[in-house]
Write an enzyme that holds these catalytic residues in place. Sequence first.
Site: not given
Ligand code: PNW
Length: 479
Positions: A197, A385
Amino acid sequence: MRITRRRFGQTLAGTAAAAFAGVTLPKFAWAQKPELLRFPDGFMWGCATASYQIEGGVSEDGRKPSIWDTFSHTPGKTFHGETGDVADDSYHLYKEDIALLKNLGVKCYRFSISWSRVFPEGTGQPNPKGLDYYNRVVDELLKNGIAPYITLFHWDLPQALPGGWQSRDTAKAFGDYAAYISRHLSDRVGHFFTTNEFTCFTDIGYKEGRFAPGLKLSDGEVNQIRHYAILAHGMGVQAIRANAKSGTQVGLAENATVYVPVMEDPEQIAAARRATREGNAPFLTAILEGKYTDGYLRREGANAPKVEAGDMKIIGSPLDFVGLNAYTPEYVRADSSPHGYVVEERQASYPHMASDWLYIGPEVTYWAVRNVSDLWKPRAIYITENGCSADDVINSAGRIEDTDRVMYLRNHITQLHRAASEGYPIKGYFLWSLMDNFEWADGYSKRFGLHYVDFKTLKRTPKLSAEWYTEVIAKNAVV
Ligand code: PNW
């Protein structure tokens, strides 16, 4: 005329009778049970986690801090000042966690390596005790018949690297780290993801400041950081190719913005494709095309990244697969603007899960696969994911009845089935996450796990969703 419910029933019955008059329906249409939505044989069901979110053991066996240790220990940066110091203590409890995976019946497990456990200074001397931990994890997985899939970088950048992602040297350091890990683990690990990401460790960390290192830099500086991040990915791919056992597969895990056409007609579908290409221009598009789009360079003007000769070729290094993290949709519609599309606004009533950003839109899982496939035709795609936060509680019977998570997952996996049945090259699905863990700036306040973790005792308890996922895997079908 207002139709009452009874009248509606009568009308329906009447219409049906008229429509069926004189028609003999084949018996099996009524007698046969509907088929389950089955996945292709060999479909890889898995779970995903990340080092800083689960491991704890932050100062053990020579590990040095990452930028997330520093950030979470800075007052005001995370929910209630929570840190990953202990997290799920998977550093010590990894065998228990692998037993949870085994009980689910997963075929594969995606986890990440803490770079500063293996290279405490980010570069230079490796720390053999750091690597040993991952050797133990890999061996325990294999002993249990679970294929390890390794993410090299899931945001916990070694604090010691001067300038972090603001420095081009960090991309080079990442290449060296990728070389070392793949040289030592590829005898047992067949799949590597370079980074996870981009937006989260570039834009959110260096522009919005909500994630480590918590900076608020200018657009020009952030574009340069984005460039070094994708350069690191490319250098990582090349390092793995040069150092890993032959046949090792390399890709990345990216949360590309997923554009869902408001309607499924050719014009809207084409608009979603255009949006996918432009909306992901600094990251996935640059990687899969080996260049920045004209639109991106025009939009950024003087703020566009400074690119050295040869960079784009490294960035565009061919991949064996593309990993997509699928969470939240953006809805698009075709229009007559220069881009040819517009992203629809979200109404206040648009539903979301426990995380306020986690808008519900199961079609993202289908359109993530389809848009990327239609544009760039990768050989293989994984959903790296998908999952959700929910307000999980242990009820008086000791159970966690997370029917909302089951609803979320069932809908996403049904959409994934659609992609598979239309012939898109979808090879596997990693559910986020195996267990509740340190949810970055949200600390322990948001639970994404199939297993409930009591953060006082570290006890893991399977939720209803874990039972449900076990059935999905056992039947290789939506249940
Ligand atoms: C992903 N957003 O993070 C990550 O790869 C993980 O580590 C995390 O725990 C999981 O999704 C759940 O959040 C994100 O704000 C964090 O759009 C924030 C966002 C998207 C993905």
